[in-house]
Design a protein around this motif. Sequence first.
Motif, PDB file in Angstrom:
ATOM      1  N   SER A  11     -59.593  -6.874   3.869  1.00  0.00           N
ATOM      2  CA  SER A  11     -58.543  -7.382   4.951  1.00  0.00           C
ATOM      3  C   SER A  11     -57.537  -6.386   5.245  1.00  0.00           C
ATOM      4  O   SER A  11     -56.448  -6.667   5.212  1.00  0.00           O
ATOM      5  CB  SER A  11     -57.827  -8.355   3.775  1.00  0.00           C
ATOM      6  OG  SER A  11     -58.822  -9.246   3.464  1.00  0.00           O
ATOM      7  N   ALA A  54     -54.993  -6.854   7.952  1.00  0.00           N
ATOM      8  CA  ALA A  54     -53.740  -7.911   7.622  1.00  0.00           C
ATOM      9  C   ALA A  54     -52.486  -6.858   7.559  1.00  0.00           C
ATOM     10  O   ALA A  54     -51.439  -7.255   7.646  1.00  0.00           O
ATOM     11  CB  ALA A  54     -53.966  -8.517   6.515  1.00  0.00           C
ATOM     12  N   LYS A  82     -49.925  -4.707   8.767  1.00  0.00           N
ATOM     13  CA  LYS A  82     -49.698  -4.487  10.314  1.00  0.00           C
ATOM     14  C   LYS A  82     -49.402  -3.043  10.668  1.00  0.00           C
ATOM     15  O   LYS A  82     -48.823  -2.194   9.609  1.00  0.00           O
ATOM     16  CB  LYS A  82     -48.261  -5.192  10.253  1.00  0.00           C
ATOM     17  CG  LYS A  82     -48.323  -6.786   9.843  1.00  0.00           C
ATOM     18  CD  LYS A  82     -49.333  -7.439  10.839  1.00  0.00           C
ATOM     19  CE  LYS A  82     -49.387  -8.857  10.484  1.00  0.00           C
ATOM     20  NZ  LYS A  82     -49.677  -9.157   9.482  1.00  0.00           N
ATOM     21  N   SER A 138     -40.520 -10.782  -0.783  1.00  0.00           N
ATOM     22  CA  SER A 138     -41.724 -11.447  -0.229  1.00  0.00           C
ATOM     23  C   SER A 138     -41.802 -12.718  -0.519  1.00  0.00           C
ATOM     24  O   SER A 138     -40.915 -13.390  -1.395  1.00  0.00           O
ATOM     25  CB  SER A 138     -43.122 -10.841  -0.882  1.00  0.00           C
ATOM     26  OG  SER A 138     -43.022 -10.708  -2.265  1.00  0.00           O
ATOM     27  N   ASP A 184     -47.001 -14.600  -2.612  1.00  0.00           N
ATOM     28  CA  ASP A 184     -47.646 -13.831  -1.768  1.00  0.00           C
ATOM     29  C   ASP A 184     -46.956 -12.809  -1.871  1.00  0.00           C
ATOM     30  O   ASP A 184     -45.857 -12.516  -0.975  1.00  0.00           O
ATOM     31  CB  ASP A 184     -47.725 -14.512  -0.176  1.00  0.00           C
ATOM     32  CG  ASP A 184     -48.785 -13.706   0.482  1.00  0.00           C
ATOM     33  OD1 ASP A 184     -48.877 -12.647   0.246  1.00  0.00           O
ATOM     34  OD2 ASP A 184     -49.263 -14.278   1.619  1.00  0.00           O
ATOM     35  N   PHE A 235     -47.457 -10.178   0.219  1.00  0.00           N
ATOM     36  CA  PHE A 235     -47.641  -9.466   1.453  1.00  0.00           C
ATOM     37  C   PHE A 235     -47.015 -10.664   2.849  1.00  0.00           C
ATOM     38  O   PHE A 235     -47.350 -10.162   3.826  1.00  0.00           O
ATOM     39  CB  PHE A 235     -48.861  -9.365   1.952  1.00  0.00           C
ATOM     40  CG  PHE A 235     -49.407  -8.173   0.924  1.00  0.00           C
ATOM     41  CD1 PHE A 235     -49.621  -6.821   1.207  1.00  0.00           C
ATOM     42  CD2 PHE A 235     -50.212  -8.681  -0.383  1.00  0.00           C
ATOM     43  CE1 PHE A 235     -50.276  -5.861   0.287  1.00  0.00           C
ATOM     44  CE2 PHE A 235     -50.902  -7.755  -1.072  1.00  0.00           C
ATOM     45  CZ  PHE A 235     -50.676  -6.362  -0.783  1.00  0.00           C
ATOM     46  N   ASP A 236     -46.204 -11.390   2.314  1.00  0.00           N
ATOM     47  CA  ASP A 236     -45.820 -12.364   3.339  1.00  0.00           C
ATOM     48  C   ASP A 236     -44.226 -12.200   3.084  1.00  0.00           C
ATOM     49  O   ASP A 236     -43.569 -12.638   2.142  1.00  0.00           O
ATOM     50  CB  ASP A 236     -46.054 -13.811   3.004  1.00  0.00           C
ATOM     51  CG  ASP A 236     -45.337 -14.846   3.832  1.00  0.00           C
ATOM     52  OD1 ASP A 236     -44.722 -14.349   4.919  1.00  0.00           O
ATOM     53  OD2 ASP A 236     -45.241 -15.954   3.823  1.00  0.00           O
ATOM     54  N   GLU A 294     -43.549 -14.428   7.700  1.00  0.00           N
ATOM     55  CA  GLU A 294     -44.462 -14.490   8.686  1.00  0.00           C
ATOM     56  C   GLU A 294     -45.370 -15.805   8.671  1.00  0.00           C
ATOM     57  O   GLU A 294     -46.081 -16.049   9.538  1.00  0.00           O
ATOM     58  CB  GLU A 294     -44.929 -13.350   9.226  1.00  0.00           C
ATOM     59  CG  GLU A 294     -45.793 -12.800   8.189  1.00  0.00           C
ATOM     60  CD  GLU A 294     -46.285 -11.241   8.658  1.00  0.00           C
ATOM     61  OE1 GLU A 294     -47.000 -11.245   9.587  1.00  0.00           O
ATOM     62  OE2 GLU A 294     -45.949 -10.426   7.996  1.00  0.00           O
ATOM     63  N   TYR A 295     -45.627 -16.255   7.340  1.00  0.00           N
ATOM     64  CA  TYR A 295     -46.680 -17.278   7.175  1.00  0.00           C
ATOM     65  C   TYR A 295     -46.170 -18.454   6.860  1.00  0.00           C
ATOM     66  O   TYR A 295     -45.205 -18.418   5.949  1.00  0.00           O
ATOM     67  CB  TYR A 295     -47.685 -16.696   6.285  1.00  0.00           C
ATOM     68  CG  TYR A 295     -48.437 -15.533   6.463  1.00  0.00           C
ATOM     69  CD1 TYR A 295     -49.537 -15.390   7.627  1.00  0.00           C
ATOM     70  CD2 TYR A 295     -48.102 -14.430   5.978  1.00  0.00           C
ATOM     71  CE1 TYR A 295     -50.255 -14.431   7.746  1.00  0.00           C
ATOM     72  CE2 TYR A 295     -48.782 -13.091   6.436  1.00  0.00           C
ATOM     73  CZ  TYR A 295     -49.891 -13.192   7.078  1.00  0.00           C
ATOM     74  OH  TYR A 295     -50.407 -12.079   7.692  1.00  0.00           O
ATOM     75  N   THR A 333     -39.968 -11.273   8.490  1.00  0.00           N
ATOM     76  CA  THR A 333     -40.360  -9.846   8.288  1.00  0.00           C
ATOM     77  C   THR A 333     -39.767  -8.689   9.594  1.00  0.00           C
ATOM     78  O   THR A 333     -39.273  -7.850   9.291  1.00  0.00           O
ATOM     79  CB  THR A 333     -41.925  -9.861   8.554  1.00  0.00           C
ATOM     80  OG1 THR A 333     -42.429 -10.678   7.811  1.00  0.00           O
ATOM     81  CG2 THR A 333     -42.429  -8.290   8.504  1.00  0.00           C
ATOM     82  N   SER A 360     -51.715 -14.526   3.382  1.00  0.00           N
ATOM     83  CA  SER A 360     -51.677 -13.082   4.040  1.00  0.00           C
ATOM     84  C   SER A 360     -53.251 -12.588   3.863  1.00  0.00           C
ATOM     85  O   SER A 360     -53.753 -11.574   4.457  1.00  0.00           O
ATOM     86  CB  SER A 360     -50.960 -12.324   3.347  1.00  0.00           C
ATOM     87  OG  SER A 360     -51.266 -12.081   1.918  1.00  0.00           O
ATOM     88  N   TYR A 362     -48.096  -0.738   0.670  1.00  0.00           N
ATOM     89  CA  TYR A 362     -47.659  -1.331   1.550  1.00  0.00           C
ATOM     90  C   TYR A 362     -46.242  -1.673   1.843  1.00  0.00           C
ATOM     91  O   TYR A 362     -45.521  -1.570   3.012  1.00  0.00           O
ATOM     92  CB  TYR A 362     -48.187  -2.929   1.704  1.00  0.00           C
ATOM     93  CG  TYR A 362     -48.185  -3.884   2.822  1.00  0.00           C
ATOM     94  CD1 TYR A 362     -49.198  -4.353   3.464  1.00  0.00           C
ATOM     95  CD2 TYR A 362     -46.755  -4.682   3.094  1.00  0.00           C
ATOM     96  CE1 TYR A 362     -48.998  -4.993   4.806  1.00  0.00           C
ATOM     97  CE2 TYR A 362     -46.626  -5.447   4.144  1.00  0.00           C
ATOM     98  CZ  TYR A 362     -47.959  -5.576   4.781  1.00  0.00           C
ATOM     99  OH  TYR A 362     -47.768  -6.421   6.185  1.00  0.00           O
TER     100      TYR A 362
END
Length: 459
Positions: free
Chosen positions: A31, A34, A36, A93, A108, A110-111, A114-115, A128, A177, A227
């Motif tokens: 993934s 994912a 960015k 996050s 999450d 990694f969010d 944006e989700y 984000t 994510s 990340y």
Amino acid sequence: MKTTKIFYFLLISLFFISCSEDEITQENEQSTEAVKETVVTAKNNLKPIGSGVMMQAFYWDVPAGGTWWNVVKGKVDDWSNAGIDAIWLPPASKAQNGPFSMGYDPFDYFDFGEYNQMGSVETRFGSTAELQSLVNTAHNNGLSVIADIVLNHNSGGASEYNPFKGTSTYTDYQPMSGMFNRTYYDFHPNDYHANDEGAFGGFADLCHHKTYVQDWLWNNSNSVAKYYKNVIGFDGWRFDYVKGFAPWVIKDWKNAVGGFSVGEYWDANVNTLDWWTGQAEVSAFDFACYYKMKDAFSGNDLTKLNDDMLWKRNASKAVTFVANHDTDEIVNGKILAYAYILTHEGYPTIFYSDYEQWLDKNKLNNLIWIHNNLASGSTSIMYADNDEYIARRNGNNSAGIVVYINNSNSWQERWVETNWSNTRIKDFTGHSGWEPVTQGGKWVKIQAPPKSYSVWSVK
């Protein structure tokens, strides 16, 4: 951290996965798209962390509505000019309580806004893009950005049958994510062991001994740690509730990605703090200092400042503070407590609410300037009684200082031995107009106003 009111609920599954944990690992490893391709401002001109003062850039229950990243962004220029070298942000996050969460119930990793999950697209603090704009603006002003990392526990998983408990548990995590999916294998109890050093508040307790968890938290190229550092642009880490797991977890994270690191080991026992910093090989908040200051300034007994603290054991590992989002018990004499940490060894932190709302910003700015420009070298405690405390910083890159804290209701004067012979000195706070000359034997009389302080150095 404070307990957030959590209401577990079943998530509507987007799809069902019928594969082993190894297959899940492979799927998530794929993934990487994912992640960015975000360009983060080059960080060549950041002030060295520890050269100035850290700002805790939030308080509990900051305004919701996705505005906080922009609020902080509007302040970093002034903070940098005042002598701040790093800002500590809340957990960034998406958490289980979505737009209402302060981030300490992570769902999450990694969010960052944006989700559309957990009731919102943005986090409580913003999107984000707004977070990355804040980070870039901080970097452009020479400030490092410290991420608040919650590794002990998660929240918001869907219910699944857990063979290790014989009941259903909320341990099925399928974040939008697509990164770091989790099952009951990744929490306690599991096939590795039943528990670790400590759980928190009924939350699902992560098992850091599982390779899968280690890979996603810090080892993989698209791990949480990498990340946060490489995509979002964080420069360092504040680790939440480190009592809940072994110190090697923090050591491994730090070795994987580097960066300034400080742990919240909430314990007033200086021996425990000293042990933990040695094991984790990172800094800790100096709770021993915090509680001694509470006893000293709230209890009107400045002799408590003679007691042992982490900064006295190992100043390079001590992050000192007067208040934070969890605890704010030093009410009487709070400005005196700031005068203490901003003139003594350790890396001092200023609490947003104290700086922006409750205390005299000009006085805090003056103390920050004194810390950054005058307060260097080892510390000698020269005098302490119930109402008065005097200490000397012996100088390193500067002439050093003598700080005089007076918690009584009247002006006080004392003869003290300085580092300077036949030298004119002054009070750099402006509280005293005296400009005495030290004797050949380095002695001089200084003064401090009631419920206040003075800081003396070479004119």
